[in-house]
Design an enzyme around this catalytic site. Structure first.
Site, PDB file in Angstrom:
ATOM      1  N   GLU A  55      48.543  23.713  26.919  1.00 21.22           N
ATOM      2  CA  GLU A  55      47.954  23.558  28.263  1.00 21.22           C
ATOM      3  C   GLU A  55      46.455  23.779  28.255  1.00 21.22           C
ATOM      4  O   GLU A  55      45.962  24.742  27.654  1.00 21.22           O
ATOM      5  CB  GLU A  55      48.637  24.551  29.208  1.00 21.22           C
ATOM      6  CG  GLU A  55      49.000  23.966  30.537  1.00 21.22           C
ATOM      7  CD  GLU A  55      49.910  22.744  30.430  1.00 21.22           C
ATOM      8  OE1 GLU A  55      49.391  21.604  30.468  1.00 21.22           O
ATOM      9  OE2 GLU A  55      51.130  22.915  30.329  1.00 21.22           O
ATOM     10  N   HIS A  56      45.770  22.891  28.934  1.00 20.41           N
ATOM     11  CA  HIS A  56      44.305  22.957  29.065  1.00 20.41           C
ATOM     12  C   HIS A  56      43.607  22.940  27.712  1.00 20.41           C
ATOM     13  O   HIS A  56      42.626  23.651  27.516  1.00 20.41           O
ATOM     14  CB  HIS A  56      43.888  24.209  29.860  1.00 20.41           C
ATOM     15  CG  HIS A  56      44.168  24.082  31.327  1.00 20.41           C
ATOM     16  ND1 HIS A  56      43.340  23.403  32.186  1.00 20.41           N
ATOM     17  CD2 HIS A  56      45.204  24.527  32.077  1.00 20.41           C
ATOM     18  CE1 HIS A  56      43.842  23.448  33.412  1.00 20.41           C
ATOM     19  NE2 HIS A  56      44.980  24.114  33.375  1.00 20.41           N
ATOM     20  N   ARG A  74      55.141  13.120  33.539  1.00 19.35           N
ATOM     21  CA  ARG A  74      55.396  13.825  32.281  1.00 19.35           C
ATOM     22  C   ARG A  74      55.519  15.322  32.532  1.00 19.35           C
ATOM     23  O   ARG A  74      55.058  15.851  33.540  1.00 19.35           O
ATOM     24  CB  ARG A  74      54.288  13.579  31.257  1.00 19.35           C
ATOM     25  CG  ARG A  74      52.894  14.052  31.672  1.00 19.35           C
ATOM     26  CD  ARG A  74      52.485  15.390  31.108  1.00 19.35           C
ATOM     27  NE  ARG A  74      51.226  15.843  31.655  1.00 19.35           N
ATOM     28  CZ  ARG A  74      51.135  16.680  32.678  1.00 19.35           C
ATOM     29  NH1 ARG A  74      52.213  17.140  33.272  1.00 19.35           N
ATOM     30  NH2 ARG A  74      49.954  17.069  33.133  1.00 19.35           N
ATOM     31  N   GLY A 104      51.911  19.199  38.916  1.00 18.60           N
ATOM     32  CA  GLY A 104      51.688  19.332  37.475  1.00 18.60           C
ATOM     33  C   GLY A 104      52.545  18.380  36.654  1.00 18.60           C
ATOM     34  O   GLY A 104      52.705  18.563  35.446  1.00 18.60           O
ATOM     35  N   ASP A 139      47.832  12.893  29.910  1.00 16.83           N
ATOM     36  CA  ASP A 139      48.775  12.271  30.841  1.00 16.83           C
ATOM     37  C   ASP A 139      48.861  10.758  30.647  1.00 16.83           C
ATOM     38  O   ASP A 139      49.949  10.177  30.605  1.00 16.83           O
ATOM     39  CB  ASP A 139      48.354  12.573  32.288  1.00 16.83           C
ATOM     40  CG  ASP A 139      48.189  14.060  32.525  1.00 16.83           C
ATOM     41  OD1 ASP A 139      48.623  14.841  31.663  1.00 16.83           O
ATOM     42  OD2 ASP A 139      47.626  14.442  33.563  1.00 16.83           O
ATOM     43  N   ASP A 189      43.691  19.652  25.909  1.00 16.81           N
ATOM     44  CA  ASP A 189      43.392  18.244  25.558  1.00 16.81           C
ATOM     45  C   ASP A 189      41.906  17.957  25.711  1.00 16.81           C
ATOM     46  O   ASP A 189      41.284  17.328  24.858  1.00 16.81           O
ATOM     47  CB  ASP A 189      44.258  17.240  26.348  1.00 16.81           C
ATOM     48  CG  ASP A 189      44.182  17.377  27.861  1.00 16.81           C
ATOM     49  OD1 ASP A 189      43.625  18.384  28.363  1.00 16.81           O
ATOM     50  OD2 ASP A 189      44.676  16.471  28.573  1.00 16.81           O
TER      51      ASP A 189
HETATM   52  P1  NG1 Z   1      47.908  17.617  35.764  1.00 21.82           P
HETATM   53  O1  NG1 Z   1      48.994  18.569  35.571  1.00 21.82           O
HETATM   54  O2  NG1 Z   1      48.422  16.210  35.921  1.00 21.82           O
HETATM   55  O3  NG1 Z   1      46.968  18.014  36.832  1.00 21.82           O
HETATM   56  C1  NG1 Z   1      45.818  18.071  34.097  1.00 21.82           C
HETATM   57  C2  NG1 Z   1      45.024  17.046  33.263  1.00 21.82           C
HETATM   58  C3  NG1 Z   1      45.506  16.995  31.815  1.00 21.82           C
HETATM   59  C4  NG1 Z   1      45.561  18.386  31.202  1.00 21.82           C
HETATM   60  C5  NG1 Z   1      46.366  19.330  32.123  1.00 21.82           C
HETATM   61  C6  NG1 Z   1      46.355  20.762  31.649  1.00 21.82           C
HETATM   62  C7  NG1 Z   1      44.160  15.035  34.392  1.00 21.82           C
HETATM   63  C8  NG1 Z   1      44.437  13.662  34.824  1.00 21.82           C
HETATM   64  N1  NG1 Z   1      45.169  15.702  33.824  1.00 21.82           N
HETATM   65  O4  NG1 Z   1      47.099  17.575  34.322  1.00 21.82           O
HETATM   66  O5  NG1 Z   1      44.646  16.146  31.069  1.00 21.82           O
HETATM   67  O6  NG1 Z   1      44.282  18.897  30.958  1.00 21.82           O
HETATM   68  O7  NG1 Z   1      45.848  19.330  33.451  1.00 21.82           O
HETATM   69  O8  NG1 Z   1      46.892  20.868  30.379  1.00 21.82           O
HETATM   70  O9  NG1 Z   1      43.070  15.530  34.595  1.00 21.82           O
END
Ligand code: NG1
Length: 485
Positions: A73-74, A67, A167, A214, A76
């Site tokens: 961002e940050h 996705r 990401g 995610d 959820d």
């Molecule tokens: P990614 O980009 O997949 O590392 C992480 C967290 C999300 C969210 C984003 C920041 C996991 C599995 N994923 O995503 O829940 O917090 O960072 O928005 O921890």
């Protein structure tokens, strides 16, 4: 199925939950013949490798998309809504069921070693997270929800084309894909919502306190649409993006391995502490409150009022652990138990003001973004771009989750004609997402290629997988060669 009339009368969030209750909203099972030509080639190649490895053809495939988060961002893990869309890149698992309790894992990419374990004896080692750790998290999630059912063995081969540590959620896609494959092979009829919730919690076995965005978009995505994902209860409301613009993903090629560092969990803890300090100052029961959204709910403020509250109650200098203990009236041992996590016990300074300001600001930008998409005006795309730029500045300056290369890449994207550009995903490396007018996409791609990729020999040979326009992709599914209901 809910009738069309009822659907029109109810809010989307109700519909999602009602169709979930009716048990019909499960990941689709697609016939192989329905895949597009490129997918067919990829699945055939995976079948061939599977046969070479296990001496038989796979019985089915599970597919889960990566996705790109457009905004939010940050937040959820603070309980706030986010706005991602699935990308077309996926993780696929080819699988064959066995009659023993053994899980055999291999990867089409020879860089990754095989792994074998018994379902009754899964070891998830947080201190050395490797590619198959994510598979094991997904498997453990099904085990946790299998009640007394004994799970059957599976031979699996994984094939992924989602850029890693970028990401774009390649690790969550693997967690979700493993859960989906194991659930399917054992006849579990979990809904998309249930699977998303299970995977969000089982991914935490690898040590990262993720928020659930995610896994939710992986199961609840719809082709052609972004989604506003909200939590507690989990809902996914379609967001129609305005015509005439596309989202372009560009990878800074700086890799960030979330599970191998404590950056991410430190931010989760800083937000938790900010929430708890505000709660204490407002005479709320701070120990039962863990998220910034919960404080907002308890105070019945809107997000703008929460921003004022942060200004009034928190100071902008970093807090020491001692100061937080004294504010909350706890010992450092008690603080560890109520608020910290295993890999943040050593942290001595916490930036509560900046982090909380980012979270409330970002939460409000998500809602504005959605409102603009719902009622597009003439300058809708400019306004969306502006929100993305504000989001990046906030991530970079207040949340400090960018890095030099990513900031530079965002600048290049803006200079190359993007209406807005921002880091996407956890950050500290990885990708930027840019909003680009359709008519200049080709020149945009060319300029970013020249300025970001061709200027660096290491990046120069990664352009194809690192720079691409992405349409919103579809959700996780099972693929079989026979038709089934
Ligand atoms: P990614 O980009 O997949 O590392 C992480 C967290 C999300 C969210 C984003 C920041 C996991 C599995 N994923 O995503 O829940 O917090 O960072 O928005 O921890």
């Amino acid at each position: 199925m809910l009738s069309k009339l009822i659907r029109r009368m109810l809010p989307n969030s109700w519909i999602e939950r009602m169709s979930d209750k009716s048990g019909r909203d499960r990941p689709p099972v697609k016939d192989f013949s329905k895949l597009d030509e490129n997918q067919k080639i990829r699945y055939q190649e995976l079948s061939t490798s599977f046969k070479e490895k296990y001496g038989k053809l796979p019985q089915f495939f599970a597919s889960v998309p990566g996705r790109v988060n457009l905004i939010g961002e940050h937040i959820d893990y603070c309980g706030y809504s986010v706005l991602p869309m699935a990308v077309e890149q996926t993780i696929i698992i080819a699988a064959h069921m066995t009659n023993d309790d053994k899980i055999s894992l291999s990867n089409k990419d020879p860089e990754f070693e095989d792994h074998e374990c018994s379902i009754d004896n899964i070891t998830i080692d947080k201190s050395s997270v490797t590619w198959y750790t994510y598979f094991l998290c997904g498997l453990q999630g099904i085990k946790d929800n299998a009640e007394d059912k004994k799970l059957r063995g599976l031979q699996c081969m994984v094939d992924g084309n989602i850029p890693r540590c970028a990401g774009l959620s390649s690790s969550s896609a693997l967690v979700c894909c493993s859960s989906l494959a194991v659930a399917y092979s054992n006849g579990f009829k979990f809904s998309k919502i249930k699977l998303a919730e299970m995977c969000a919690s089982s991914e935490r076995y690898c040590g990262t306190e993720g928020g659930g965005m995610d896994q939710s978009i992986a199961f609840m995505a719809e082709s052609g649409q972004a989604k506003l994902i909200s939590f507690n209860p989990l809902t996914a409301v379609p967001v129609q993006l305005p015509p005439g613009v596309v989202f372009v993903v560009s990878n800074s090629c700086v890799k960030m391995h979330k599970a191998a560092t404590c950056h991410y969990n430190v931010r989760v803890v800083e937000c938790r502490l900010a929430a708890q300090v505000i709660a204490k100052k407002k005479n709320l029961d701070w120990q039962s409150l863990r998220k910034l959204s919960e404080i907002q709910e308890a105070l019945k403020y809107d997000v703008k009022e929460m921003l004022t509250c942060v200004k009034e109650l928190l100071h902008s200098e970093p807090y020491t652990k001692e100061e937080i203990c004294s504010l909350l009236e706890v010992s450092s041992q008690e603080l560890a138990e109520t608020s910290l996590s295993a890999n943040t016990l050593h942290v001595e300074q916490f930036k509560l003001y900046d982090r909380a300001t980012h979270v409330y600001g970002e939460a409000s930008r998500v809602l504005e973004f959605k409102a603009i998409c719902d009622m597009p005006s003439e300058d809708a795309c400019q306004r969306l771009g502006q929100l993305m730029n504000e989001s990046h500045t906030s991530c970079s300056k207040l949340y400090e989750c960018s890095c030099e290369e990513l900031d530079k890449l965002v600048e290049i994207c803006l200079k190359s004609g993007a209406l807005g550009s921002r880091l996407t995903g956890a950050g500290w490396g990885g990708c930027a997402v840019s909003l680009v007018p359709q008519e200049i996409v080709e020149s945009f791609l060319e300029k970013v290629k020249t300025e970001h990729y061709l200027t660096n020999p290491e990046r120069a040979n990664k352009v194809t997988e690192s720079l691409f326009a992405s349409r919103p992709g579809g959700c996780a599914f099972i693929c079989k060669k026979i038709k089934e209901q």
